[in-house]
Design an enzyme around this catalytic site. Structure first.
Site, PDB file in Angstrom:
ATOM      1  N   ASN A  85     107.963  53.280  -7.388  1.00 19.96           N
ATOM      2  CA  ASN A  85     107.883  52.128  -8.300  1.00 19.96           C
ATOM      3  C   ASN A  85     109.263  51.560  -8.629  1.00 19.96           C
ATOM      4  OD1 ASN A  85     108.348  54.533  -9.770  1.00 19.96           O
ATOM      5  ND2 ASN A  85     107.505  53.651 -11.651  1.00 19.96           N
TER       6      ASN A  85
ATOM      7  N   HIS B 190     111.100  60.614 -10.239  1.00 21.15           N
ATOM      8  CA  HIS B 190     111.665  59.267 -10.211  1.00 21.15           C
ATOM      9  C   HIS B 190     113.175  59.374 -10.049  1.00 21.15           C
ATOM     10  CE1 HIS B 190     107.954  57.231 -11.630  1.00 21.15           C
ATOM     11  NE2 HIS B 190     107.750  58.382 -12.246  1.00 21.15           N
ATOM     12  N   LEU B 191     113.686  58.711  -9.030  1.00 18.97           N
ATOM     13  CA  LEU B 191     115.127  58.695  -8.791  1.00 18.97           C
ATOM     14  C   LEU B 191     115.745  57.320  -9.030  1.00 18.97           C
ATOM     15  CD1 LEU B 191     115.403  60.887  -5.566  1.00 18.97           C
ATOM     16  CD2 LEU B 191     116.171  61.494  -7.868  1.00 18.97           C
TER      17      LEU B 191
ATOM     18  N   LYS C  54     100.831  56.268  -3.462  1.00 17.63           N
ATOM     19  CA  LYS C  54     100.699  56.335  -4.915  1.00 17.63           C
ATOM     20  C   LYS C  54      99.850  55.185  -5.434  1.00 17.63           C
ATOM     21  CE  LYS C  54     101.447  57.641  -9.157  1.00 17.63           C
ATOM     22  NZ  LYS C  54     102.722  58.102  -9.721  1.00 17.63           N
TER      23      LYS C  54
ATOM     24  N   HIS D  52     100.589  64.286 -13.361  1.00 16.03           N
ATOM     25  CA  HIS D  52     100.960  64.457 -14.781  1.00 16.03           C
ATOM     26  C   HIS D  52      99.744  64.516 -15.714  1.00 16.03           C
ATOM     27  CE1 HIS D  52     100.521  60.140 -14.502  1.00 16.03           C
ATOM     28  NE2 HIS D  52     101.759  59.916 -14.100  1.00 16.03           N
TER      29      HIS D  52
ATOM     30  N   HIS E  96      98.130  57.937 -10.765  1.00 13.67           N
ATOM     31  CA  HIS E  96      98.408  57.845 -12.199  1.00 13.67           C
ATOM     32  C   HIS E  96      97.055  57.595 -12.864  1.00 13.67           C
ATOM     33  CE1 HIS E  96     100.988  56.611 -15.746  1.00 13.67           C
ATOM     34  NE2 HIS E  96      99.757  56.279 -16.129  1.00 13.67           N
TER      35      HIS E  96
ATOM     36  N   ASP F 289     107.757  64.615 -13.222  1.00 18.07           N
ATOM     37  CA  ASP F 289     107.757  63.221 -13.667  1.00 18.07           C
ATOM     38  C   ASP F 289     109.069  62.901 -14.382  1.00 18.07           C
ATOM     39  OD1 ASP F 289     106.871  60.625 -13.987  1.00 18.07           O
ATOM     40  OD2 ASP F 289     105.586  61.057 -15.710  1.00 18.07           O
TER      41      ASP F 289
ATOM     42  N   HIS G  17     106.640  65.335  -8.205  1.00 11.07           N
ATOM     43  CA  HIS G  17     106.556  64.010  -8.848  1.00 11.07           C
ATOM     44  C   HIS G  17     107.909  63.722  -9.487  1.00 11.07           C
ATOM     45  CE1 HIS G  17     104.112  60.947 -11.376  1.00 11.07           C
ATOM     46  NE2 HIS G  17     105.408  60.644 -11.454  1.00 11.07           N
TER      47      HIS G  17
END
Length: 347
Positions: free
Chosen positions: A42, A16-17, A100, A175, A137, A248, A14
């Site tokens: 996202n 985020h880039l 997702k 998460h 989520h 995350d 999990h």
């Protein structure tokens, strides 16, 4: 006492880039230690179609520094207009690893998420048929539910009914922050697993709120009581293959965090392995760190473990973790566990 630890190279399930200058700035922090990562969709606009995922994957690979070995595992952002045929095709092409589900309004850039699960029934049925995992989520967003209770209510009112209705759907509850989530994943029948973040193993809500608000500890789902933190630690170090690492790690520039209405997200890519070794040593479970970080996730997603290894060594001097990562988008503060870390990644 163990002073050196060699693991299969870990993966992050999990991550985020972001995109653009932020992507270029933070990608090396993950690729330095992790071989693969499930990349969250996202963005603005979100990664909704197979074509979107292909284009985003290409941008990630173009931003990867020379000499770094890293594979992004792409996801699609589930919306109420997602086309089941497009999802099927993206899966058949080996382009996407998961889809997702963001409840609309639950977290950063989730406005395009799902308000009515009935409207995505066709997509979910297709995913159950082809074995494509749904990453969730797990929080409700109804205003009458307290923010600290959103995960527990989601389990009872959304996730459990969904899984009873579609028992063949492969679900990853991402998460997890509560003992309720841990108990559900550990005991529920069917095909379910859960990720646990670095920061939720190391902090609880007191760290965020006592003595002044610390915006760089603010995330969604928000950190809970210490009793829930202890449940997360027990699960992560238990050896149960249903639980594995999903950091995350979520970068925001400091100006977006240190403001009257700050963004949710903790950036932990830089020092996650040192943090995890610290936690697992405290729990007398260093022999189970490889399972949590390197083995359970690949098994969940039908992939072979990495053949390369990574070695950590415990030293008397602390790990020199930078306070911030400078990116073209602005500075990003690195997660501060509140005490020195002594497990160095050496190879």
């Amino acid at each position: 006492m163990t002073q050196r630890l060699t693991l299969r190279r870990p993966d992050d399930w999990h991550l985020h880039l972001r995109d653009g200058a932020m992507l270029e700035g933070v990608l090396p922090e993950t690729a330095r230690h992790f071989a693969r990562a499930i990349v969250m969709p996202n963005l603005v606009p979100p990664v909704v179609t197979g074509d979107d995922a292909r284009a985003y994957r290409d941008r990630i690979l173009a931003a990867l520094p020379d000499g770094m070995d890293f594979t992004p595992l792409m996801t699609l952002y589930l919306t109420e207009t997602t086309d089941p045929a497009d999802v099927r095709a993206a899966h058949a092409d080996g382009l996407v690893t998961a889809v997702k589900l963001y409840p609309a309004g639950a977290t950063t850039n989730s406005a395009s998420g799902v308000r009515d699960l009935g409207r995505v029934r066709g997509v979910l049925e297709t995913m159950a048929e082809i074995g494509l995992p749904l990453c969730i989520h797990g929080e409700v967003t109804t205003p009458e539910v307290d923010i600290f209770d959103r995960e527990q209510v989601f389990l009872e009112t959304v996730l459990d009914p969904l899984r009873r209705d579609l028992p063949d759907l492969k679900v990853t509850l991402e998460h997890i922050t509560t003992s309720h989530g841990i108990d559900y994943v550990a005991d529920a029948p069917g095909d379910i697993a859960g990720t646990i973040t670095t920061h939720h193993l190391m902090i609880n809500r007191n760290h965020m709120l006592v003595g002044g608000i610390r915006p760089h500890y603010y995330c969604l789902p928000v950190a809970k009581r210490s009793t829930h933190q202890l449940a997360l630690r027990r699960a992560a170090t238990s050896g149960n293959p249903r639980f594995f690492l999903g950091t995350d790690s979520a970068p925001h520039v400091d100006a977006a965090k240190e403001t009257a209405c700050g963004c949710a997200g903790v950036f932990s890519a830089t020092n996650t392995l040192s943090c995890l070794a610290h936690v697992f040593e405290e729990e007398d479970a260093l022999d189970r760190l490889e399972g949590f970080a390197s083995l359970h996730g690949p098994a969940r997603y039908g992939l072979a473990p990495n053949t390369a290894t990574i070695t950590l060594e415990k030293r008397g001097t602390p790990v020199p973790v930078p306070a911030k990562i400078e990116t073209g988008a602005g500075p990003v503060t690195v997660f501060d566990p509140g005490h020195p870390l002594h497990w160095h990644v050496i190879a």
